[in-house]
Scaffold this active site. Structure first.
Site, short mmCIF file in Angstrom:
data_model
loop_
_atom_site.label_atom_id
_atom_site.label_comp_id
_atom_site.label_asym_id
_atom_site.label_seq_id
_atom_site.Cartn_x
_atom_site.Cartn_y
_atom_site.Cartn_z
N ASP A 77 0.84 -1.20 0.00
CA ASP A 77 0.00 0.00 0.00
C ASP A 77 0.87 1.25 0.00
O ASP A 77 2.01 1.25 0.48
CB ASP A 77 -0.97 0.01 1.19
CG ASP A 77 -0.27 -0.01 2.54
OD1 ASP A 77 0.77 -0.69 2.68
OD2 ASP A 77 -0.76 0.66 3.47
N GLU A 142 0.06 -0.84 5.94
CA GLU A 142 1.15 -0.24 6.71
C GLU A 142 1.01 1.27 6.77
O GLU A 142 1.30 1.88 7.79
CB GLU A 142 2.50 -0.61 6.09
CG GLU A 142 3.70 -0.38 7.02
CD GLU A 142 4.27 1.04 6.97
OE1 GLU A 142 5.05 1.41 7.85
OE2 GLU A 142 3.92 1.80 6.03
#
Length: 384
Positions: A77, A142
């Site tokens: 991500d 994250e």
């Protein structure tokens, strides 16, 4: 164009804004399956915002008898792009200018992911009967809340009886040149939302009200001046900072009934979350405040001292770049804080971090192959 650059381009081209993975992990898994990895997709979180995680492992010689498992960890991500019209080129179209590869995630951290995959491919091709095991722990959570990503995978690994002996997190740790810094630990993070209760009233009649701003000000000044600890050889002293303060109704003739303050500790191994909570609350009580705090422990500090993993990375860095790397625990938190709870040796290493989260994020093309070679030589030192 190298295999690492091609894979980095393919990952950057996928708009995986947190918590969306956008097929990045499937692309990595396809490559890993081809060289003998077992791959499992683990989905956690709410149905309307699921988090995709990948666990992949190639079990080598001696796995069942205690040969080490080295994990590569990271995230697919990325943070949002910000204003598109401020980018010099579309953020999810890999672009080249002046020796740099541009795109959201180029530095944080899709180039690292590509380098890890290609390093593993080259290592397995050269050492098909390698000792120990290679693993990948990849998440799409994250850059977001980090509640359904690595922390959940670590819980799952513990339940499965999987063992990690060493882990390299591909965060962009380099400062000026790839290889100049390894993060061998991180400070802990402890946040709080403090609510100081007062009594709302008319500003012309302060004796009929209780102003929480006035009451809290001396306590806040004392907290800001406290030396929480002295740090140590590996960590700077613990810091306490306020990030947001709010009180009032918006009118200029009303004494507020509540003051709300967001604050954060970044703490060393010299302090514990429990000791910091106690000391802060003691100060507030000494000032006679009526208060409530919602505490959030973002992560405990971790430290990997010089030993097998640090040495296995430092030597390739010197071989490939000529640099004697610096060990550091500075910066924010990372998923290393979760992995360190189940793995005795955790370091972070990746490309230059100067452009991360910025408009026109980029990585130097000349750094990409050295990064991959450092990862591969680390595998050779630990698992050959």
């Amino acid at each position: 164009m190298t295999a690492t650059v091609r894979l980095a381009e393919a990952l950057i081209a996928r708009p995986s804004v947190t918590p969306v993975d956008e097929g990045c992990q499937a692309l990595m898994a396809e490559r890993l399956l081809a060289i003998g990895f077992e791959c499992q997709t683990l989905v956690f979180g709410p149905a309307d915002a699921p988090v995709t995680n990948l666990w992949a492992i190639k079990r080598g010689r001696g796995h069942a008898t205690g040969a080490p498992t080295l994990a590569f960890a990271g995230h697919t991500d990325v943070v949002p792009t910000g204003p598109l019209d401020q980018w010099s080129s579309p953020p999810f179209v890999p672009s080249y200018r002046d020796g740099y590869l541009y795109g959201r995630g180029a530095a944080d951290m899709k180039t690292s992911l590509a380098a890890m995959v290609v390093a593993s491919e080259e290592f397995v091709a050269q050492h098909p009967d390698h000792a120990g095991s290679i693993a990948f722990l990849i998440t799409s959570d994250e850059e977001g809340p980090s509640v359904d990503g690595t922390v959940k995978v670590c819980e799952w690994l513990t339940a499965q009886g999987e063992r990690l002996d060493a882990c390299i997190v591909g965060e962009p740790t380099s400062v000026k040149q790839v290889g100049d810094m390894i993060k061998n630990g991180r400070r802990g993070s402890l946040s709080g939302k403090l609510r100081v209760q007062g009594i709302q009233g008319h500003i012309a009649y302060p004796h009929l009200a209780r102003n929480p701003i006035h009451q809290a000000a001396p306590a806040l000044a004392e907290l800001a001046a406290i030396v929480w600890d002295q740090g140590n050889d590996h960590f700077p002293p613990t810091s306490w900072q306020m990030s947001n303060i709010h009180a009032g109704t918006g009118a200029n003739n009303v004494i507020p009934g509540e003051l709300v303050i967001d604050f954060n500790f970044r703490f060393s191994t010299e302090s514990t979350p429990e000791s910091l909570q106690t000391r802060l609350e003691d100060v507030l009580r000494q000032h006679g405040l009526s208060f409530h705090i919602d505490w959030t422990l973002g992560g405990r500090p971790f430290l990997t001292r010089r030993g097998p993993l640090v040495d296995a990375m430092a030597a390739p860095i010197q071989n490939v770049t000529g640099l004697e790397t610096e060990l550091s625990t500075t910066g924010g938190t990372s998923d290393g804080r979760f992995i360190a709870q189940i793995c005795p040796q955790v370091v972070e290493f990746g490309p230059v971090n100067a452009s991360i989260h910025k408009i026109d994020e980029h990585v130097a093309v000349a750094d990409i192959e050295p990064l991959k070679n450092i990862y591969r030589q680390t595998l050779e030192r630990l698992l050959k």
